[in-house]
Design a protein around this motif. Sequence first.
Motif, PDB file in Angstrom:
ATOM      1  N   THR A 146      -1.385  13.746  11.428  1.00  0.00           N
ATOM      2  CA  THR A 146      -1.029  13.152  10.336  1.00  0.00           C
ATOM      3  C   THR A 146      -0.165  11.784  10.586  1.00  0.00           C
ATOM      4  OG1 THR A 146      -1.008  14.857   8.849  1.00  0.00           O
ATOM      5  CG2 THR A 146       0.169  12.913   7.893  1.00  0.00           C
ATOM      6  N   MET A 147       0.906  12.050  11.574  1.00  0.00           N
ATOM      7  CA  MET A 147       1.820  10.779  11.870  1.00  0.00           C
ATOM      8  C   MET A 147       0.826   9.637  12.668  1.00  0.00           C
ATOM      9  SD  MET A 147       4.790  13.015  13.768  1.00  0.00           S
ATOM     10  CE  MET A 147       5.505  11.425  14.435  1.00  0.00           C
ATOM     11  N   ILE A 148       0.134  10.244  13.450  1.00  0.00           N
ATOM     12  CA  ILE A 148      -0.904   9.227  14.005  1.00  0.00           C
ATOM     13  C   ILE A 148      -1.843   8.492  13.073  1.00  0.00           C
ATOM     14  CG2 ILE A 148      -2.755   8.853  15.740  1.00  0.00           C
ATOM     15  CD1 ILE A 148      -1.413  11.040  17.337  1.00  0.00           C
ATOM     16  N   ALA A 149      -2.389   9.241  12.218  1.00  0.00           N
ATOM     17  CA  ALA A 149      -3.553   8.707  11.421  1.00  0.00           C
ATOM     18  C   ALA A 149      -3.130   7.628  10.508  1.00  0.00           C
ATOM     19  CB  ALA A 149      -4.200   9.929  10.203  1.00  0.00           C
ATOM     20  N   GLY A 150      -1.501   7.621   9.989  1.00  0.00           N
ATOM     21  CA  GLY A 150      -1.118   6.991   9.194  1.00  0.00           C
ATOM     22  C   GLY A 150      -0.527   5.580   9.716  1.00  0.00           C
ATOM     23  N   ARG A 151      -0.652   5.576  11.082  1.00  0.00           N
ATOM     24  CA  ARG A 151      -0.094   4.394  11.514  1.00  0.00           C
ATOM     25  C   ARG A 151      -0.990   3.760  12.791  1.00  0.00           C
ATOM     26  NH1 ARG A 151       6.140   6.158  12.690  1.00  0.00           N
ATOM     27  NH2 ARG A 151       6.907   6.296  10.621  1.00  0.00           N
ATOM     28  N   ARG A 152      -2.243   4.573  13.159  1.00  0.00           N
ATOM     29  CA  ARG A 152      -2.871   4.157  14.283  1.00  0.00           C
ATOM     30  C   ARG A 152      -3.248   2.831  14.045  1.00  0.00           C
ATOM     31  NH1 ARG A 152      -7.945   7.610  16.387  1.00  0.00           N
ATOM     32  NH2 ARG A 152      -8.335   6.476  18.401  1.00  0.00           N
ATOM     33  N   GLN A 153      -3.332   1.879  15.094  1.00  0.00           N
ATOM     34  CA  GLN A 153      -4.117   0.497  14.888  1.00  0.00           C
ATOM     35  C   GLN A 153      -4.789   0.387  16.482  1.00  0.00           C
ATOM     36  OE1 GLN A 153      -0.537  -2.241  14.503  1.00  0.00           O
ATOM     37  NE2 GLN A 153      -0.523  -1.406  12.209  1.00  0.00           N
ATOM     38  N   GLY A 154      -5.137   1.183  17.372  1.00  0.00           N
ATOM     39  CA  GLY A 154      -5.703   0.909  18.492  1.00  0.00           C
ATOM     40  C   GLY A 154      -6.457   2.149  18.873  1.00  0.00           C
ATOM     41  N   ALA A 155      -7.097   2.089  20.171  1.00  0.00           N
ATOM     42  CA  ALA A 155      -7.978   2.988  20.803  1.00  0.00           C
ATOM     43  C   ALA A 155      -7.072   4.391  21.007  1.00  0.00           C
ATOM     44  CB  ALA A 155      -8.615   2.717  21.950  1.00  0.00           C
ATOM     45  N   PHE A 156      -5.754   4.187  21.134  1.00  0.00           N
ATOM     46  CA  PHE A 156      -5.121   5.374  21.460  1.00  0.00           C
ATOM     47  C   PHE A 156      -3.803   5.708  20.364  1.00  0.00           C
ATOM     48  CE2 PHE A 156      -6.622   3.578  25.496  1.00  0.00           C
ATOM     49  CZ  PHE A 156      -7.311   4.919  25.824  1.00  0.00           C
ATOM     50  N   ALA A 157      -2.893   6.455  20.801  1.00  0.00           N
ATOM     51  CA  ALA A 157      -2.010   6.815  19.707  1.00  0.00           C
ATOM     52  C   ALA A 157      -1.318   5.835  18.773  1.00  0.00           C
ATOM     53  CB  ALA A 157      -1.140   7.844  20.209  1.00  0.00           C
TER      54      ALA A 157
END
Length: 211
Positions: A146-157
């Motif tokens: 959930t933390m990653i999904a809410g802020r992810r902007q690239g190929a990685f975390a």
Amino acid sequence: MKLYQNEISSATSRVRIALALKGLTAEALPVSILGEDAESRQAGYRSVNPQGLVPALLTDSGVLITQSLAIVEYLDEIKPEPPLLPDTAEGRAQARSIALAIAAEIHALLPPRIGLHLGRTFRADADAITTWNRHWVGEGMAAVETMIAGRRQGAFAVADQPGIADIFLFPQAISSRRLGFDLARWPNIAEIVAGLEAIPAFQENAPAPRR
């Protein structure tokens, strides 16, 4: 540099990945960590690292650094390229929050010493300890997803190049898969890990399975 390590340790894996990404080398000093008689529990190693944990890095100047996040950030400072932290304050905080969610909230509940204590104090057998591990991994990885999904902007975390967040995520994801979790339940994590598995620094330094 010298690295006190164990090949099954996901915390050791983080440091080995960081060394590989930086093109740095350290002499490996194996420390056993399983069982009551493990070297990590003995006075000899406790004189090196009072916590009795791996990894621990002895620098070229003779300073001992413990805790994988501190070691990884040290490596990032002594060799800034490629950078392991984003170039903004918010990005760095985000990367550290993911790393700490794994190191301090998931992994902290899983090391061999925790299983030994559960067995000695609460008479937990191997199945009970596995159930304990799966509970905290499932709960923790769902939160990280959930933390990653809410802020992810690239190929990685956090960005388009692997960094500290990925260095901490990858070994935990590999260990989670070995506990029987299908990473597909966490789609962002699954996609990131698939990308990281194609990078030699990650693939070649994953934690080894327990024998």
